[in-house]
Enzyme design. Structure first.
Site, PDB file in Angstrom:
ATOM      1  N   ARG A 108       3.316  -8.598 -34.551  1.00 22.53           N
ATOM      2  CA  ARG A 108       4.054  -7.925 -33.482  1.00 22.53           C
ATOM      3  C   ARG A 108       4.892  -6.741 -33.953  1.00 22.53           C
ATOM      4  O   ARG A 108       5.422  -6.748 -35.056  1.00 22.53           O
ATOM      5  CB  ARG A 108       4.963  -8.938 -32.778  1.00 22.53           C
ATOM      6  CG  ARG A 108       4.163 -10.011 -32.053  1.00 22.53           C
ATOM      7  CD  ARG A 108       5.019 -11.099 -31.463  1.00 22.53           C
ATOM      8  NE  ARG A 108       4.195 -12.012 -30.671  1.00 22.53           N
ATOM      9  CZ  ARG A 108       3.431 -12.991 -31.214  1.00 22.53           C
ATOM     10  NH1 ARG A 108       3.423 -13.199 -32.513  1.00 22.53           N
ATOM     11  NH2 ARG A 108       2.687 -13.745 -30.428  1.00 22.53           N
ATOM     12  N   HIS A 133      -1.028  -7.363 -32.506  1.00 26.86           N
ATOM     13  CA  HIS A 133      -2.345  -7.169 -33.121  1.00 26.86           C
ATOM     14  C   HIS A 133      -2.986  -5.809 -32.794  1.00 26.86           C
ATOM     15  O   HIS A 133      -4.153  -5.727 -32.422  1.00 26.86           O
ATOM     16  CB  HIS A 133      -3.285  -8.307 -32.707  1.00 26.86           C
ATOM     17  CG  HIS A 133      -2.873  -9.644 -33.247  1.00 26.86           C
ATOM     18  ND1 HIS A 133      -2.152  -9.799 -34.410  1.00 26.86           N
ATOM     19  CD2 HIS A 133      -3.071 -10.915 -32.769  1.00 26.86           C
ATOM     20  CE1 HIS A 133      -1.944 -11.089 -34.644  1.00 26.86           C
ATOM     21  NE2 HIS A 133      -2.468 -11.787 -33.663  1.00 26.86           N
ATOM     22  N   HIS A 207      -8.243 -12.982 -38.495  1.00 23.81           N
ATOM     23  CA  HIS A 207      -7.657 -14.007 -37.628  1.00 23.81           C
ATOM     24  C   HIS A 207      -8.595 -15.205 -37.445  1.00 23.81           C
ATOM     25  O   HIS A 207      -8.844 -15.647 -36.320  1.00 23.81           O
ATOM     26  CB  HIS A 207      -7.311 -13.384 -36.279  1.00 23.81           C
ATOM     27  CG  HIS A 207      -6.156 -14.035 -35.578  1.00 23.81           C
ATOM     28  ND1 HIS A 207      -6.103 -15.380 -35.323  1.00 23.81           N
ATOM     29  CD2 HIS A 207      -5.004 -13.530 -35.090  1.00 23.81           C
ATOM     30  CE1 HIS A 207      -4.974 -15.655 -34.696  1.00 23.81           C
ATOM     31  NE2 HIS A 207      -4.282 -14.544 -34.548  1.00 23.81           N
ATOM     32  N   ASP A 279       4.231 -20.864 -35.567  1.00 19.72           N
ATOM     33  CA  ASP A 279       3.704 -19.518 -35.333  1.00 19.72           C
ATOM     34  C   ASP A 279       4.653 -18.568 -36.062  1.00 19.72           C
ATOM     35  O   ASP A 279       5.322 -17.745 -35.453  1.00 19.72           O
ATOM     36  CB  ASP A 279       3.652 -19.219 -33.826  1.00 19.72           C
ATOM     37  CG  ASP A 279       2.824 -17.973 -33.498  1.00 19.72           C
ATOM     38  OD1 ASP A 279       2.390 -17.293 -34.437  1.00 19.72           O
ATOM     39  OD2 ASP A 279       2.627 -17.709 -32.289  1.00 19.72           O
ATOM     40  N   GLU A 343      -2.947 -16.242 -41.540  1.00 23.10           N
ATOM     41  CA  GLU A 343      -3.171 -14.802 -41.471  1.00 23.10           C
ATOM     42  C   GLU A 343      -2.376 -14.131 -42.588  1.00 23.10           C
ATOM     43  O   GLU A 343      -1.162 -13.986 -42.474  1.00 23.10           O
ATOM     44  CB  GLU A 343      -2.739 -14.269 -40.107  1.00 23.10           C
ATOM     45  CG  GLU A 343      -3.450 -14.929 -38.939  1.00 23.10           C
ATOM     46  CD  GLU A 343      -2.605 -14.896 -37.655  1.00 23.10           C
ATOM     47  OE1 GLU A 343      -2.194 -13.811 -37.230  1.00 23.10           O
ATOM     48  OE2 GLU A 343      -2.345 -15.982 -37.099  1.00 23.10           O
TER      49      GLU A 343
HETATM   50  C1  GLA Z   1      -1.026 -14.677 -33.782  1.00 20.20           C
HETATM   51  C2  GLA Z   1       0.279 -14.766 -33.072  1.00 20.20           C
HETATM   52  C3  GLA Z   1       0.245 -15.845 -32.056  1.00 20.20           C
HETATM   53  C4  GLA Z   1      -0.901 -15.641 -31.088  1.00 20.20           C
HETATM   54  C5  GLA Z   1      -2.194 -15.496 -31.844  1.00 20.20           C
HETATM   55  C6  GLA Z   1      -3.331 -15.107 -30.946  1.00 20.20           C
HETATM   56  O1  GLA Z   1      -1.210 -15.771 -34.589  1.00 20.20           O
HETATM   57  O2  GLA Z   1       1.367 -14.915 -33.953  1.00 20.20           O
HETATM   58  O3  GLA Z   1       1.466 -15.877 -31.360  1.00 20.20           O
HETATM   59  O4  GLA Z   1      -0.666 -14.495 -30.326  1.00 20.20           O
HETATM   60  O5  GLA Z   1      -2.073 -14.521 -32.834  1.00 20.20           O
HETATM   61  O6  GLA Z   1      -3.440 -15.902 -29.823  1.00 20.20           O
END
Ligand code: GLA
Length: 378
Positions: A108, A133, A207, A279, A343
């Site tokens: 982000r 992304h 991803h 996350d 990731e």
């Molecule tokens: C990343 C983000 C998540 C989500 C995924 C895609 O991992 O951090 O919050 O948006 O991508 O769904």
């Protein structure tokens, strides 16, 4: 020594090629995978190594479509989520970036705004108030030029994309190359490189969603995870880092020793609530060292193990908190916690946090980065 690599087309699976396959010689096969809206052809490439591990990658989004590896009894299963048609990937309800290459800026950027060389840039937002992304039309939705190659390490696929100056609001013509190589020891190497003709920001990742029991086969909550990270970057309610770098010690974010993914996921912890699970970006110890395991996943059920190596400073650990069964791919509907993502990347929103490692790329410099996904059994 150069390994013989057979490059096959589906139209011409020659007898020699077929016997190469059965003899365990590394191969690359290319087959049609549909068409872009403008008519350009999309392909699916199958890379196989001598021991039988198989990786399928499409040049649509540079996406890893499937990875087949053996379990402890030598039974093969596809351990990543994906679709067997191009339409699966392009359907509007697929917002999960399954297996795709992510850019120009992975993760982000707060409020779609950043400053570079004193200039303020506004880029399109696509995740509440933020850009996620790479924006609305990220690299995951682009058709990449593809070249298959024989390398001493094994079959490889080199993908190239030119992101033009101003694309999704980012400055500079950015030439990006990602080379996937499948080695002899069941390692998939991702070598990224990029150059620009104007100062820009860049954060590239892949991803893939891993489920070592097989795509669609239950959740990853019983997997054992080890993360070589003493610290993580806590987030706000829109998943933007607060800017702090906090110790994982004494929190559910401590994966320094192998721990069940699900054992603490429902604890009364503010960060877990904000993320709807995990996350979060973990700050890797011994940044830049490709010889140390950054992350390890062990599936007690199948005996399959994934080790992740990277020279990147961080890894986003994501437990598929947004999967809800509404999307069906290979192996069935994709449910909550049906896979996990690791990731490898720079920290989210780095352009707005001077205390984070820089994501700037300048003309004359070449960005290089490597991540390896290595599969084993235990
Ligand atoms: C990343 C983000 C998540 C989500 C995924 C895609 O991992 O951090 O919050 O948006 O991508 O769904």
């Amino acid at each position: 020594m150069k390994l013989p690599v057979f490059v096959l087309t589906s139209a011409a699976l020659t007898l020699a090629a077929l016997s190469a396959l059965s003899a365990g010689i590394p191969t690359i096969q290319k087959q049609p995978f549909g068409k872009m809206p403008d008519g350009r052809e999309v392909f699916l490439y199958t890379l196989t190594n001598a021991s039988g591990m198989e990786v399928k990658i499409t040049n649509y989004g540079g996406t890893i479509e499937s990875i087949k590896v053996p379990d402890r009894d030598k039974n093969y299963a596809d351990v990543v989520l994906g679709f067997d048609t191009l339409e699966g990937y392009t359907q509007p309800k697929n917002t999960s970036y399954f297996g795709a290459l992510i850019g120009r800026y992975g993760n982000r950027i707060a409020k779609g705004t950043f400053q570079l060389d004193g200039k303020v840039y506004h880029i399109p937002t696509n995740d509440g108030p933020n850009t996620l992304h790479g924006g609305i039309h990220g690299f995951n939705s682009k058709l990449w030029d593809a070249k298959t190659m024989e390398t001493p390490e094994g079959p490889s696929l080199t993908l190239h994309y030119l992101s033009k100056d101003g694309e999704e609001g980012f400055p500079g013509n950015l030439n990006v190359t990602v080379r996937y190589t499948l080695d002899k020891k069941n390692g998939l190497h991702l070598d990224y490189s990029a150059t620009t003709d104007k100062d820009t920001v860049l954060n590239l990742t892949n991803h893939s969603y891993f489920n070592l029991s097989g795509a669609g086969n239950g959740t990853i909550l019983k997997d054992l995870l080890t993360l070589n990270a003493d610290n993580f970057t806590p987030v706000d309610s829109t998943l933007i880092p607060t800017g702090k770098v906090e110790s994982v010690g004494g929190t559910p974010f401590d994966f320094r020793h192998a721990t069940e993914v699900g054992s603490r996921i429902n604890e009364n912890n503010e960060q877990l609530k904000l993320g709807h699970g995990y996350d979060h970006n973990f700050v890797l110890n011994r940044k830049g060292d490709l010889t140390v395991v950054a992350a390890k996943v062990e599936d007690p059920n199948s005996g399959r193990v994934l080790e992740v190596y990277t020279d990147q400073p961080g890894v986003q650990f994501y437990t598929s908190n947004f999967l809800d069964g509404s999307v069906t791919g290979i192996g069935g509907p994709y449910n909550l916690h049906g896979a996990l993502c690791l990731e490898t990347q720079h920290y989210p929103d780095s352009p707005n946090h001077p205390n984070f490692p820089s994501t700037e790329l300048r003309p004359g410099e070449t960005f290089h980065s490597t991540t390896i996904f290595r599969f084993k059994t235990e």
